[in-house]
Design an enzyme around this catalytic site. Sequence first.
Site, mmCIF file in Angstrom:
data_model
loop_
_atom_site.group_PDB
_atom_site.id
_atom_site.type_symbol
_atom_site.label_atom_id
_atom_site.label_comp_id
_atom_site.label_asym_id
_atom_site.label_seq_id
_atom_site.Cartn_x
_atom_site.Cartn_y
_atom_site.Cartn_z
ATOM 1 N N GLN A 109 -24.814 -52.549 -9.269
ATOM 2 C CA GLN A 109 -24.175 -53.836 -8.930
ATOM 3 C C GLN A 109 -23.357 -53.708 -7.657
ATOM 4 O O GLN A 109 -23.378 -54.544 -6.774
ATOM 5 C CB GLN A 109 -23.231 -54.278 -10.059
ATOM 6 C CG GLN A 109 -23.901 -54.733 -11.327
ATOM 7 C CD GLN A 109 -22.890 -55.369 -12.263
ATOM 8 O OE1 GLN A 109 -21.794 -54.844 -12.455
ATOM 9 N NE2 GLN A 109 -23.258 -56.493 -12.879
ATOM 10 N N TRP A 110 -22.585 -52.639 -7.611
ATOM 11 C CA TRP A 110 -21.623 -52.392 -6.537
ATOM 12 C C TRP A 110 -22.294 -52.353 -5.178
ATOM 13 O O TRP A 110 -21.800 -52.924 -4.193
ATOM 14 C CB TRP A 110 -20.954 -51.047 -6.832
ATOM 15 C CG TRP A 110 -19.737 -50.691 -6.077
ATOM 16 C CD1 TRP A 110 -19.566 -50.659 -4.723
ATOM 17 C CD2 TRP A 110 -18.496 -50.253 -6.640
ATOM 18 N NE1 TRP A 110 -18.305 -50.221 -4.416
ATOM 19 C CE2 TRP A 110 -17.629 -49.964 -5.568
ATOM 20 C CE3 TRP A 110 -18.039 -50.045 -7.940
ATOM 21 C CZ2 TRP A 110 -16.324 -49.485 -5.768
ATOM 22 C CZ3 TRP A 110 -16.750 -49.564 -8.133
ATOM 23 C CH2 TRP A 110 -15.904 -49.307 -7.062
ATOM 24 N N ARG A 112 -24.693 -53.811 -4.007
ATOM 25 C CA ARG A 112 -25.167 -55.069 -3.449
ATOM 26 C C ARG A 112 -24.205 -55.640 -2.398
ATOM 27 O O ARG A 112 -24.580 -56.512 -1.633
ATOM 28 C CB ARG A 112 -25.444 -56.095 -4.553
ATOM 29 C CG ARG A 112 -26.563 -55.697 -5.541
ATOM 30 C CD ARG A 112 -27.837 -55.302 -4.782
ATOM 31 N NE ARG A 112 -28.066 -56.149 -3.620
ATOM 32 C CZ ARG A 112 -28.505 -57.393 -3.658
ATOM 33 N NH1 ARG A 112 -28.825 -57.922 -4.805
ATOM 34 N NH2 ARG A 112 -28.668 -58.101 -2.574
ATOM 35 N N TYR A 121 -23.759 -38.967 -3.940
ATOM 36 C CA TYR A 121 -24.184 -37.661 -4.427
ATOM 37 C C TYR A 121 -25.675 -37.741 -4.707
ATOM 38 O O TYR A 121 -26.143 -38.652 -5.394
ATOM 39 C CB TYR A 121 -23.407 -37.365 -5.714
ATOM 40 C CG TYR A 121 -23.569 -35.973 -6.245
ATOM 41 C CD1 TYR A 121 -22.774 -34.922 -5.767
ATOM 42 C CD2 TYR A 121 -24.493 -35.701 -7.245
ATOM 43 C CE1 TYR A 121 -22.909 -33.636 -6.283
ATOM 44 C CE2 TYR A 121 -24.632 -34.419 -7.757
ATOM 45 C CZ TYR A 121 -23.842 -33.396 -7.268
ATOM 46 O OH TYR A 121 -23.978 -32.125 -7.783
ATOM 47 N N ALA A 123 -29.123 -36.919 -6.290
ATOM 48 C CA ALA A 123 -29.818 -36.285 -7.409
ATOM 49 C C ALA A 123 -31.189 -35.788 -6.980
ATOM 50 O O ALA A 123 -31.921 -35.175 -7.747
ATOM 51 C CB ALA A 123 -29.956 -37.270 -8.569
ATOM 52 N N ASP A 212 -13.941 -52.308 5.109
ATOM 53 C CA ASP A 212 -12.772 -52.902 5.741
ATOM 54 C C ASP A 212 -12.079 -53.844 4.753
ATOM 55 O O ASP A 212 -12.659 -54.262 3.753
ATOM 56 C CB ASP A 212 -13.145 -53.619 7.044
ATOM 57 C CG ASP A 212 -13.999 -54.839 6.822
ATOM 58 O OD1 ASP A 212 -13.527 -55.805 6.182
ATOM 59 O OD2 ASP A 212 -15.149 -54.845 7.283
ATOM 60 N N HIS A 214 -11.141 -56.983 4.790
ATOM 61 C CA HIS A 214 -11.720 -58.312 4.546
ATOM 62 C C HIS A 214 -12.853 -58.228 3.533
ATOM 63 O O HIS A 214 -12.889 -58.994 2.568
ATOM 64 C CB HIS A 214 -12.227 -58.918 5.857
ATOM 65 C CG HIS A 214 -13.066 -60.130 5.652
ATOM 66 N ND1 HIS A 214 -12.571 -61.320 5.167
ATOM 67 C CD2 HIS A 214 -14.411 -60.335 5.805
ATOM 68 C CE1 HIS A 214 -13.557 -62.207 5.073
ATOM 69 N NE2 HIS A 214 -14.670 -61.631 5.449
ATOM 70 N N HIS A 218 -13.164 -59.519 -0.490
ATOM 71 C CA HIS A 218 -14.295 -60.312 -0.977
ATOM 72 C C HIS A 218 -14.897 -59.649 -2.219
ATOM 73 O O HIS A 218 -15.178 -60.311 -3.223
ATOM 74 C CB HIS A 218 -15.340 -60.444 0.128
ATOM 75 C CG HIS A 218 -16.501 -61.300 -0.245
ATOM 76 N ND1 HIS A 218 -16.399 -62.659 -0.434
ATOM 77 C CD2 HIS A 218 -17.799 -60.992 -0.496
ATOM 78 C CE1 HIS A 218 -17.589 -63.150 -0.768
ATOM 79 N NE2 HIS A 218 -18.449 -62.156 -0.813
ATOM 80 N N ARG A 223 -15.452 -59.185 -8.153
ATOM 81 C CA ARG A 223 -15.565 -58.168 -9.200
ATOM 82 C C ARG A 223 -14.318 -58.034 -10.056
ATOM 83 O O ARG A 223 -14.395 -57.450 -11.138
ATOM 84 C CB ARG A 223 -15.942 -56.823 -8.580
ATOM 85 C CG ARG A 223 -17.227 -56.864 -7.766
ATOM 86 C CD ARG A 223 -18.416 -57.405 -8.577
ATOM 87 N NE ARG A 223 -19.652 -57.437 -7.793
ATOM 88 C CZ ARG A 223 -20.827 -57.832 -8.263
ATOM 89 N NH1 ARG A 223 -20.947 -58.255 -9.517
ATOM 90 N NH2 ARG A 223 -21.887 -57.855 -7.500
#
EC number: 2.1.1.148
Lengths: 301, 301, 301, 301
Positions: A109-110, A112, A121, A123, A212, A214, A218, A223
Amino acid sequence: MPVTPEQQAEIDALRANPRPTLRAVSDGMEAHLYTINPVLDHGFVRVIDYMGDDAAICQAARVSYGKGTKSVQNDEGLIRYLMRHWHSTPFEMCELKLHVKLPVFVARQWIRHRTANVNEYSARYSILDREFYIPSADQLAAQSSINNQGRGEALTGAEAERVLDILKSDAARCYDHYQDMISDDGQQGLARELARMNLPANIYTQWYWKVDLHNLLHFLRLRADAHAQYEIRVYADEICKLVADWVPFAYKAFEDYRMGGETLSAAALDCVRRMLKGEEVTQETSGMSAREWRELQEVLG
Amino acid sequence: MPVTPEQQAEIDALRANPRPTLRAVSDGMEAHLYTINPVLDHGFVRVIDYMGDDAAICQAARVSYGKGTKSVQNDEGLIRYLMRHWHSTPFEMCELKLHVKLPVFVARQWIRHRTANVNEYSARYSILDREFYIPSADQLAAQSSINNQGRGEALTGAEAERVLDILKSDAARCYDHYQDMISDDGQQGLARELARMNLPANIYTQWYWKVDLHNLLHFLRLRADAHAQYEIRVYADEICKLVADWVPFAYKAFEDYRMGGETLSAAALDCVRRMLKGEEVTQETSGMSAREWRELQEVLG
Amino acid sequence: MPVTPEQQAEIDALRANPRPTLRAVSDGMEAHLYTINPVLDHGFVRVIDYMGDDAAICQAARVSYGKGTKSVQNDEGLIRYLMRHWHSTPFEMCELKLHVKLPVFVARQWIRHRTANVNEYSARYSILDREFYIPSADQLAAQSSINNQGRGEALTGAEAERVLDILKSDAARCYDHYQDMISDDGQQGLARELARMNLPANIYTQWYWKVDLHNLLHFLRLRADAHAQYEIRVYADEICKLVADWVPFAYKAFEDYRMGGETLSAAALDCVRRMLKGEEVTQETSGMSAREWRELQEVLG
Amino acid sequence: MPVTPEQQAEIDALRANPRPTLRAVSDGMEAHLYTINPVLDHGFVRVIDYMGDDAAICQAARVSYGKGTKSVQNDEGLIRYLMRHWHSTPFEMCELKLHVKLPVFVARQWIRHRTANVNEYSARYSILDREFYIPSADQLAAQSSINNQGRGEALTGAEAERVLDILKSDAARCYDHYQDMISDDGQQGLARELARMNLPANIYTQWYWKVDLHNLLHFLRLRADAHAQYEIRVYADEICKLVADWVPFAYKAFEDYRMGGETLSAAALDCVRRMLKGEEVTQETSGMSAREWRELQEVLG
């Protein structure tokens, strides 16, 4: 426990020797540097580096030779003005670098949020640790009956036990097999880049993430929101605390104008204006759908 | 002179008080912070802030808890490997913030590099200073006769004088008229956002420009290149010196693998292989166009 | 006149031969393809290409094998839902390519929207046309007395005449000198990349500009806004009309939820809730600054 | 089989009715629209939409009113020039929209290319299909003994059988449990956003992916490269074929100048120059590390 003694020693070493710098320094953030902020059962967020502070936002907004405005009070006023009127570029002049440990399904999710720099890391190159996210009892939630994309109450009793047992045993078995497959003890050993495909999405990964201010705000607006999935929201909540200590004026403005604010549609504004004039507005006379009307009622308390 | 006494006092104030930090510190860059590096007749580049150093590149590449690799020597080897194999994300983990003063026509080229943060001095809001770029005699060049997008020898004699006179007098007149139009002395005064349209493209503007090291090196590869227009190349050259002091290993690798390197096409590689086997290759037998063949000859010395 | 007979012939040729395609087709946009939509005195916007339509937004949102939803009505409902809840990625699945002719000082604002692709006519390589923006009488505005970044009433009388005369004569003189300097008639001729520096910011430039629908709507929200400078707003207004014909459902949702909407801060929401309960709220009891209170009054009519 | 009869019917419906358009049309790409190009055991790539063709690249490079250059031959020459000299913006003026079905561990590599638009099938909202990537016998490779990030020979015999059995049975069991957990038959049913965490990384996901030609070619250069992991390379190879039919001149130039080209460092160029003058250069006299020297030998054949 999210950190080994060796890792703690590395952290302690980094915190042991302050060095002089001429750059903008945020004392609130210096206190956090490198330390582990635990999230979920094995995850964490830790600050690796930062650039700028509240004054740096003003300094950039004014393209100045020296510091921001003439006084700290003016800095706050300018920052609130910039936030209220959606000026984004001065906030881009601050930067944060985090080291985050998080389950793979949260990482998916992050990532995106594209306007950030990431080193994950690998794998393909390295062997992942045996660490899986297993929800705590109160977060083992049922599917929401009204929202495809949400959760209801926590599961209880035998169902909860069964689910926990599945999550734990499947993770353990998959990891055992991962190790078996890559082992070169008495066999060739499967390539790491292939073996990783056997690992479930609750395994933990790690990355350096740099963004950054800004774009970070967002990210936090989306989130740290009540509609975000719990497992990413707890990371956002933790980062909110760090940002509040780093750039307190900007964070306060963000709370007032973004997190605590709401956008009303043209139709919703029209209803509010009519209501303030004393008119009795109903869904039928509102010009809005039932769903939008319900959402407006929630906003208006 | 690119800086007023007041501005110098602001710079001195910023350099007067080092403060302790736990962050990565680059001594080479601390020496440059806030100081003015003059470029062209009124322009400059100065470092406002930076994030990271050579070790931070390695630290991110390894997603580590502590510093980069175990030794400084290993850091250099890893950085050279990353640069050679086009790994971009670890270099994105360093960030630079500059204050730049530059002619508008240079700014228009510069801004085409989109992966950066910018706050420009607003001529909609503020009044621009009376400062224009006038080329020095050796840079007052004729149009190239072989390249539409290049220059030839410097103009000389009466033509050079005439051109200089035009550039100076038009700039002066346009600025006088700009002042006349915005003046509210005995008249309403034209809006600043309109009056600015009378100013020619050699007027100086200023901005804060923040960029990560990977994208900065990409900018430098294109703009410090011999084919870049002189007026932007001198900015790139100045920034190269700053980067060399900030992240010496990364800059050295950049020089070796990017600035000093060349990309050969499939056809060019084929020619080189045949030549190394002793074959006499000509443009006719090269499979390349006359232009490409000439470019290859230049690369091969 | 913004287009020569030769250019019109090129446009007519492009419009003469429809060809079959299997792609999503928007009839509303086909009618606009290649035609000139005049803006300001010499500028224009024209559509060169587009990708997708309203159904394509739904198709992407549902990652479907076929078209969007089962019915056109469902398409509209889904699009309104996506817009209301700030889903951006489905709107990114439509793309627009424009050819725009615009004054340089407008181009400098425009280019700050970084998430777009741009090819600008190169004054380093080519010679610019003699075309300058000269404001019409009603747009020759005085500086605003309350807003540094705005305009007041139109200038009148002798002042207006003087300003117009300056803008016209300075542009003409600068362009004459530009031509003189680059001429190779009896002299070497200054390099184009240098001569362009003598041209004022109201000269027209041209570019191809390509952007996805999400970022285009963001651009329109800011630039079709009443606070945007008139000279860029007229371009945004023209593009709004094109988008309304291209993706009518998306554009209608944009009008309702973005252009016609307002974001209220936490404090403003609190005031509205109290007012709806019958409380008499004043600026003193609102917890808001005088300026924010005034802005809220405007929103609430 | 990667597509159901229902899905095939949807594809057939989309291909049944060509409609007239005035836009640039690429016949080579029209032939591919919507059709399934199988990749791996259950994956595919299919073209949903495209914008532009070879002529559109030239049209943008020249900021022209009509088509690209005067002749098709000139188009090819210009495109090769632009590619050779790293002009990126004209290639950004073409756009491609794909529907891709791919294993999650491939998706995680793919998404690191940030300059693209993505809509992924949501396992938070929907239920994933029971489809997992299981390598074919020749791709069930051992870990490389010389490169942490690579594979060696294919596994054989009992080890290969054991690995295949693990991959299949773990995937099946995890999916069975996923279904058990989300079932609301006689129980509440776990939230989908949680249940998905039990699924291994070889499960298939789907997304719409939209990208401009410049960034697509950058993706292909890295992912169609021999060092890319096989499972993403086969997708890149398939996309290469589509691009070759879409923009044949641009693709040919890409093959000649990017895929078939090599970048030589300053030191490598120096060696080549010395060798061409007849000098016997060895690693010791090359000024390069053993590894770099070996890499140069490979390039020079």
